[in-house]
Design a protein around this motif. Structure first.
Motif, short mmCIF file in Angstrom:
data_model
loop_
_atom_site.label_atom_id
_atom_site.label_comp_id
_atom_site.label_asym_id
_atom_site.label_seq_id
_atom_site.Cartn_x
_atom_site.Cartn_y
_atom_site.Cartn_z
N GLY A 69 40.53 48.82 -19.85
CA GLY A 69 39.45 48.04 -20.05
C GLY A 69 38.61 48.59 -21.15
N TRP A 89 38.20 53.46 -18.07
CA TRP A 89 38.00 52.33 -17.19
C TRP A 89 39.15 51.72 -17.15
CZ3 TRP A 89 34.63 50.98 -13.22
CH2 TRP A 89 33.42 51.75 -13.12
N ARG A 91 41.17 48.33 -15.69
CA ARG A 91 40.97 46.85 -15.52
C ARG A 91 40.39 46.63 -14.08
NH1 ARG A 91 41.19 44.32 -20.07
NH2 ARG A 91 42.64 44.47 -21.34
N ASN A 92 41.18 47.32 -13.24
CA ASN A 92 40.86 47.23 -11.71
C ASN A 92 39.62 47.96 -11.15
OD1 ASN A 92 41.92 49.68 -11.66
ND2 ASN A 92 43.63 49.20 -10.14
N GLY A 93 39.11 48.69 -11.96
CA GLY A 93 37.98 49.62 -11.77
C GLY A 93 38.06 51.08 -11.55
N GLN A 134 38.18 41.64 -15.81
CA GLN A 134 38.21 42.58 -14.70
C GLN A 134 39.29 41.82 -13.81
OE1 GLN A 134 34.46 42.34 -12.95
NE2 GLN A 134 33.41 43.83 -14.55
N TRP A 136 40.12 42.23 -10.32
CA TRP A 136 39.78 42.53 -8.79
C TRP A 136 41.03 42.60 -8.08
CZ3 TRP A 136 34.86 44.06 -7.25
CH2 TRP A 136 33.87 43.98 -8.44
N PHE A 267 36.36 43.04 -22.32
CA PHE A 267 36.06 43.79 -20.97
C PHE A 267 34.75 44.32 -20.65
CE2 PHE A 267 36.17 47.54 -17.91
CZ PHE A 267 37.02 46.96 -16.88
N ASN A 269 32.81 46.82 -17.65
CA ASN A 269 32.71 47.24 -16.38
C ASN A 269 31.42 47.09 -15.34
OD1 ASN A 269 30.96 49.30 -16.83
ND2 ASN A 269 32.35 50.87 -17.60
N MET A 272 31.78 46.15 -11.53
CA MET A 272 32.60 46.87 -10.86
C MET A 272 31.94 48.25 -10.58
SD MET A 272 36.46 46.72 -12.25
CE MET A 272 37.42 45.13 -11.29
#
Length: 279
Positions: A69, A89, A91-93, A134, A136, A267, A269, A272
């Motif tokens: 991200g 980072w 994309r899923n945190g 993001q 999730w 992106f 964050n 997140m």
């Protein structure tokens, strides 16, 4: 190929990114990239390299760029101010943290009908963002933190934890575990693993490290027990924070408006980070 080096020791590996000015006619295999500098300048381009290589406490990790991200200095206002330490980072945190040694960014910017080469002053780098929102998680995950600063999500349905109990050897999947933690806070000592069926297992882990299947990024990581800070189940999907819609034409980031990539967004964050602070 783009290389990133993490870990305590500095390793002088050059990192070269070949960028072209981002436009609707960019090469199909190019990944849009947005870079922000300390003086307020923003450069938008596309990188051809599909994989980011990271070397550090968890070994050499090959991360698909489509899973990345953003990249930002760990502390300080620029890459130089953080001593070349960055947080990557996903994309899923997930966060992977380490040192970026001898980075080089070679860009070509379209201006006046020409492709003008630009050597990006990476010491002034504030932020690198890729194209996409993001991602999730849609199901319960397991979150792992290391003493190195990594903080990533694990796929519990594909990861096992092997415990040597006085009653036998057990290797339940993390989906079968209600909780798992070292009894005295020392991951190299005895663990208490409570299963969903009510069973409680006590004993040391069978290996000197955990082999973890990730939900995004490198397929597998091996975490030495002495590097393990915490491992716990969390459910982000139930209370997922609302996401901002991508701008059709322009998107505001850090007070600067920039063209959003076709069919996507740059992106961020932010939400997140807020979610992680809730646990």
């Amino acid at each position: 190929e783009m290389s990133m080096v993490t870990g305590v020791q500095t390793c002088a590996l050059p990192i070269s990114l070949l960028l072209a000015c981002f436009s609707s006619s960019r090469a199909p295999d190019a990944f849009p990239l947005r870079t922000t500098l300390q003086d307020g300048q923003v450069l938008v381009g596309a990188i051809q390299t599909p994989v980011l290589e990271l070397e550090g406490g968890l070994g050499i990790l090959r991360i698909p760029l489509e899973d990345v991200g953003e990249i930002a200095p760990v502390e300080g206002e620029s890459l130089a101010g953080s001593g070349n330490h960055v947080t990557v980072w996903l994309r899923n945190g997930s966060e992977l943290r380490g040192q970026w040694a001898a980075p080089e960014l070679a860009l070509k910017v379209s201006a006046g009908g020409e492709q003008v080469p630009v050597d990006l002053p990476v010491d002034e780098l504030l932020r690198v963002q890729t194209n996409g929102p993001q991602a999730w998680p849609e199901y319960e995950i397991v979150r792992v933190k290391t003493t190195h600063g990594d903080d990533f999500l694990v796929d519990p349905a594909a990861t096992q934890i092997a415990v040597i109990s006085s009653l036998g050897d057990f290797a339940p999947f993390l989906t079968e575990c209600r909780s798992m933690a070292p009894i005295d806070g020392d991951p190299t000592g005895d663990w208490r693993v409570e299963l969903n069926n009510g069973s409680v297992l006590i004993g040391p882990l069978a290996e000197a490290g955990l082999t973890l299947k990730l939900t995004m990024g490198p397929e597998l990581v091996q975490v030495p027990l002495e590097m393990l800070q915490s491992i716990e189940r969390q459910d982000w999907a139930q209370n997922q924070m609302p996401m901002e819609e991508a701008g059709d034409i322009m998107q505001e980031i850090d007070g600067v408006y920039a063209p959003a990539p076709a069919g996507g967004q740059w992106f961020s964050n932010d939400s997140m980070q807020q979610r992680k602070l809730m646990y």
